[in-house]
Design an enzyme around this catalytic site. Sequence first.
Site, mmCIF file in Angstrom:
data_model
loop_
_atom_site.group_PDB
_atom_site.id
_atom_site.type_symbol
_atom_site.label_atom_id
_atom_site.label_comp_id
_atom_site.label_asym_id
_atom_site.label_seq_id
_atom_site.Cartn_x
_atom_site.Cartn_y
_atom_site.Cartn_z
ATOM 1 C CG ASP A 60 1.423 -0.487 4.192
ATOM 2 O OD1 ASP A 60 1.026 0.010 5.260
ATOM 3 O OD2 ASP A 60 0.723 -1.228 3.488
ATOM 4 C CG HIS B 85 -10.602 -11.468 2.117
ATOM 5 N ND1 HIS B 85 -10.191 -10.452 1.290
ATOM 6 C CD2 HIS B 85 -10.009 -11.239 3.319
ATOM 7 C CE1 HIS B 85 -9.375 -9.635 1.954
ATOM 8 N NE2 HIS B 85 -9.245 -10.108 3.188
ATOM 9 C CG HIS C 235 -1.793 -1.013 1.520
ATOM 10 N ND1 HIS C 235 -1.502 -2.089 2.310
ATOM 11 C CD2 HIS C 235 -3.068 -1.181 1.107
ATOM 12 C CE1 HIS C 235 -2.553 -2.886 2.370
ATOM 13 N NE2 HIS C 235 -3.525 -2.362 1.646
HETATM 14 C C1 XUL Z 1 -7.462 -6.670 4.103
HETATM 15 C C2 XUL Z 1 -6.648 -7.038 2.942
HETATM 16 C C3 XUL Z 1 -5.831 -5.948 2.340
HETATM 17 C C4 XUL Z 1 -5.601 -6.099 0.879
HETATM 18 C C5 XUL Z 1 -4.866 -4.945 0.247
HETATM 19 O O1 XUL Z 1 -8.264 -7.690 4.573
HETATM 20 O O2 XUL Z 1 -6.626 -8.170 2.553
HETATM 21 O O3 XUL Z 1 -4.640 -5.859 3.040
HETATM 22 O O4 XUL Z 1 -4.911 -7.266 0.566
HETATM 23 O O5 XUL Z 1 -5.482 -3.740 0.474
HETATM 24 CO CO CO Z 2 -5.574 -9.136 1.076
#
Ligand code: XUL
Ligand code: CO
Length: 441
Positions: free
Chosen positions: A103, A271, A100
């Site tokens: 970061d 996820h 990111h």
């Molecule tokens: C959050 C996540 C993020 C993404 C990138 O759950 O997975 O860190 O991978 O924004």
């Molecule tokens: Co992620």
Amino acid sequence: MSEFFKNIGKIPYEGKGSDNPLAFKYYNPDEVIGGKTMREQLKFALSWWHTMGGDGTDMFGVGTADKTWGQADPASRAIAKVDAAFEIMTKLSIDYFCFHDRDLSPEYGSLAETNEQLDKVVDYIAGRMNEDATKKLLWGTAKCFDHPRYMHGAGTSPSADVFAYAAAQIKKAIEATVKLGGSGYVFWGGREGYETLLNTDMGLELDNMARLMTLAKDYGRSIGFTGDFYVEPKPKEPTKHQYDFDSATVIGFLNKYGLQNDFKLNIEANHATLAQHTFQHELRVARVNGMFASIDANQGDPLLGWDTDQFPTNVYDAALCMYEVLKAGGFTNGGLNFDSKARRGSYTPEDIFYSYIAGMDTFALGLRIADKLIADGRLDKFVADRYASWNTGIGADIISGKATLEDLERYALSKGEVTDSLTSGRQEQLESIMNNIMFNL
Ligand code: XUL
Ligand code: CO
């Protein structure tokens, strides 16, 4: 340039008989599996946020690990982080990284100053990459979720000013990605969703999210970005409902807004779990729709309902994941990054290495098993036989479009009861074939 992990050398491959905790047992970077070297098949990437910045802070306590990299001031720390990251990658034979924007370099007093400081870090990374051509950028992204300005979302904020700020941030992050030769750019919308529909104009928010992605895509292409844009589905956390709920939802969204040729999916293992799907399900949905691209490899804890981002150690899931990856033809622009962090109690510098070794060996095993599953052929043959009725006769006529509804009625009337055309699904037999292959490596 100082060495950060003086007591750790390059991690060797010692094979499955080794009991050296600082050696790979299954990941042999240059060994060919399924027609490519393991490093090409797996395309491992280090994630800047968890590895270089994640100090174990959670809702109930402050950090436990020291991730200051010996520097108190943010600008010097950002540079030290680059050096430490390159050392970790080199010692672990990791070729890729992802980040990111924030970061790499945090926010300063104004967006202009923040951008200026980010440029310095990006230039420094570019210099390090020039010295070592094996290091590549898998993807970049913008952290449009942590600052208070994004409390109601970024692309889906009710404030047009916040939308514009996010657009400016994303523009800069795409420029950094292009400058570092990145092959991907990710959208993960942690706050792109709602807490309550009582205050939400869902239609406008979805249209605006698509507007932001379209602007980003058009700008990226205009400055020479030839890689893939990705959406990373996640159903919830931090927001109660996130619009990028799962693979199927995101594919519908991309198709609706005409983004399907530029965007693909970055699938994250945990996820999938949060969406109450298996990891393999999410990958399969992406694959059969031609939208599979990249993977955030981690695992959750089945007893916890939040995103624990643990280093992956579940070999069964990794094998089924790599089966989907091989069936999709392997990674092209995408790869396999560790969106994972060592547990809060695993706080020493060596734990970074033990964690990556565990995750990389898990996926190396997964690749080895997936390759054997495909070479073995029993699963694929079973599936092909199960659907054999579609190859000839009425099945072939349905697929070719030749059979009308009237034809099907005539056929059914003449056939009588059709229960006998079915065969057993043999789930248990197939699961035991899977075990047989896993334990016969
Ligand atoms: C959050 C996540 C993020 C993404 C990138 O759950 O997975 O860190 O991978 O924004
Ligand atoms: Co992620």
